[in-house]
Design an enzyme around this catalytic site. Sequence first.
Site, PDB file in Angstrom:
ATOM      1  N   ASP A   1      -5.923 -14.018 -81.624  1.00  0.00           N
ATOM      2  CA  ASP A   1      -7.073 -14.903 -81.438  1.00  0.00           C
ATOM      3  C   ASP A   1      -6.684 -15.979 -80.427  1.00  0.00           C
ATOM      4  O   ASP A   1      -5.556 -16.473 -80.439  1.00  0.00           O
ATOM      5  CB  ASP A   1      -7.493 -15.558 -82.764  1.00  0.00           C
ATOM      6  CG  ASP A   1      -8.869 -16.171 -82.649  1.00  0.00           C
ATOM      7  OD1 ASP A   1      -9.856 -15.417 -82.757  1.00  0.00           O
ATOM      8  OD2 ASP A   1      -8.960 -17.389 -82.407  1.00  0.00           O
TER       9      ASP A   1
HETATM   10  C1  LIG Z   1      -8.843 -18.522 -72.009  1.00  0.00           C
HETATM   11  C2  LIG Z   1      -9.203 -17.089 -71.722  1.00  0.00           C
HETATM   12  C3  LIG Z   1      -9.650 -16.267 -72.728  1.00  0.00           C
HETATM   13  N1  LIG Z   1      -9.991 -14.966 -72.459  1.00  0.00           N
HETATM   14  C4  LIG Z   1     -10.504 -14.111 -73.533  1.00  0.00           C
HETATM   15  C5  LIG Z   1      -9.446 -13.411 -74.373  1.00  0.00           C
HETATM   16  C6  LIG Z   1     -10.233 -13.050 -75.618  1.00  0.00           C
HETATM   17  O1  LIG Z   1     -10.847 -11.754 -75.396  1.00  0.00           O
HETATM   18  C7  LIG Z   1     -11.328 -14.113 -75.698  1.00  0.00           C
HETATM   19  C8  LIG Z   1     -11.163 -15.041 -76.883  1.00  0.00           C
HETATM   20  O2  LIG Z   1     -11.808 -14.500 -78.001  1.00  0.00           O
HETATM   21  P1  LIG Z   1     -11.064 -13.897 -79.269  1.00  0.00           P
HETATM   22  O3  LIG Z   1     -11.896 -14.241 -80.442  1.00  0.00           O
HETATM   23  O4  LIG Z   1      -9.632 -14.311 -79.272  1.00  0.00           O
HETATM   24  O5  LIG Z   1     -11.089 -12.310 -79.033  1.00  0.00           O
HETATM   25  P2  LIG Z   1     -12.321 -11.330 -78.842  1.00  0.00           P
HETATM   26  O6  LIG Z   1     -13.525 -11.831 -79.578  1.00  0.00           O
HETATM   27  O7  LIG Z   1     -12.494 -11.070 -77.360  1.00  0.00           O
HETATM   28  O8  LIG Z   1     -11.789  -9.992 -79.491  1.00  0.00           O
HETATM   29  P3  LIG Z   1     -11.310  -9.725 -81.023  1.00  0.00           P
HETATM   30  O9  LIG Z   1     -11.821 -10.857 -81.897  1.00  0.00           O
HETATM   31  O10 LIG Z   1     -11.889  -8.402 -81.370  1.00  0.00           O
HETATM   32  O11 LIG Z   1      -9.810  -9.725 -80.969  1.00  0.00           O
HETATM   33  O12 LIG Z   1     -11.251 -14.867 -74.486  1.00  0.00           O
HETATM   34  C9  LIG Z   1      -9.861 -14.443 -71.173  1.00  0.00           C
HETATM   35  O13 LIG Z   1     -10.149 -13.268 -70.946  1.00  0.00           O
HETATM   36  N2  LIG Z   1      -9.388 -15.237 -70.178  1.00  0.00           N
HETATM   37  C10 LIG Z   1      -9.046 -16.541 -70.375  1.00  0.00           C
HETATM   38  O14 LIG Z   1      -8.617 -17.233 -69.430  1.00  0.00           O
END
Ligand SMILES: Cc1cn([C@H]2C[C@H](O)[C@@H](COP(=O)(O)OP(=O)(O)OP(=O)(O)O)O2)c(=O)[nH]c1=O
EC number: 3.6.1.9
Length: 226
Positions: free
Chosen positions: A91
Site C-alpha cells: 500500500d
Molecule cells: C506516489 C505514486 C503512486 N503510484 C500508485 C501506486 C499504487 O498503484 C497507487 C496507490 O494505491 P494503492 O492503494 O497502494 O494500490 P492500488 O489501489 O493501485 O492497488 P491494490 O490496492 O490492489 O494493491 O498509486 C504511482 O503509480 N506513482 C506514484 O508516483
Amino acid sequence: MKFTDNLPLMSGLPRADLPTDESLILASGSPRRSQLLKAAGYSFTVQPASDEAECGMCSRETAPELVARYAYRKAADVASKNDGGLILAADTVASCYGQILGKPHDIEHAEAMLRQLSGRRHDVFSGFCVWSVSQNRCVVEVVRTELQMQTLSEEMLAEYLDSMLWEGKAGAFGFQDGNDWLEVLDGGSETNVVGLPMERLAEVFRDFDLLATEIAIEKDGPSFPN
Ligand SMILES: Cc1cn([C@H]2C[C@H](O)[C@@H](COP(=O)(O)OP(=O)(O)OP(=O)(O)O)O2)c(=O)[nH]c1=O
C-alpha cells in the site's frame, strides 16, 4: 510538457530467490507493481485483495502505520483464499506536513492534492507484506522516500489533470508520468514511490527466515502484529 505513464528504471532491478517453495502471488491490482516485479524477473500470478481490505482509516494513525496495516490486511485477505502461496501485498500513500494523501476521488480532489504538493517537500510511504501461507509467518515493512515537487505552473497543472494520469495514484501524481517535476532526495528508492520498494523487497526475501514472525489467528481472523 508531455505526460505519459512510463515506468523509468526498468532494467537492473534487484531480484532474490523466493524464501519458500511456494508460488509468488501478487495481492495487488496495481499495474505498476506488476510491471516492477516482471521487470525484476519474478514469476508470479495476480490476485488483487478485495476493496474491504483497504478501509477503516483511524484518525490517529500516521502514514507509515496506515500503509503497514493496509498491506497486512490485503495480504491476509488473499491468504485466506489460498491453501498455499507466498503472498505479496502493498500500500502506498503520500504525506505532506502530516496530512495523508491517498488516491484522489475525482478531478477536484486531484487538483487540491497537486496544489498542496506543488513546490513542496513531501514523503511517499509504501508498506509491503510478504506472507507465507504454508509457514503461517509474515514480514511487514515500510519504506519512506522523500521527494521535492517543482512549483507547478497553471498550464502544467491543467495539462496533467486533463491527461487523467492522476487516477488511481496516491497523492494524485505519478513519479513515472513526468520528466523532471519530481526529484527523489537523499538517494531514496524510486520504485518505492511507484508502489513497491524493490531493493528492500529483495532483502526481505533473502532474510525472510530471520525477519518473519508468526501470524496470530484470532476468532475474527489474523490480528495485526504490533
Ligand atoms: C506516489 C505514486 C503512486 N503510484 C500508485 C501506486 C499504487 O498503484 C497507487 C496507490 O494505491 P494503492 O492503494 O497502494 O494500490 P492500488 O489501489 O493501485 O492497488 P491494490 O490496492 O490492489 O494493491 O498509486 C504511482 O503509480 N506513482 C506514484 O508516483
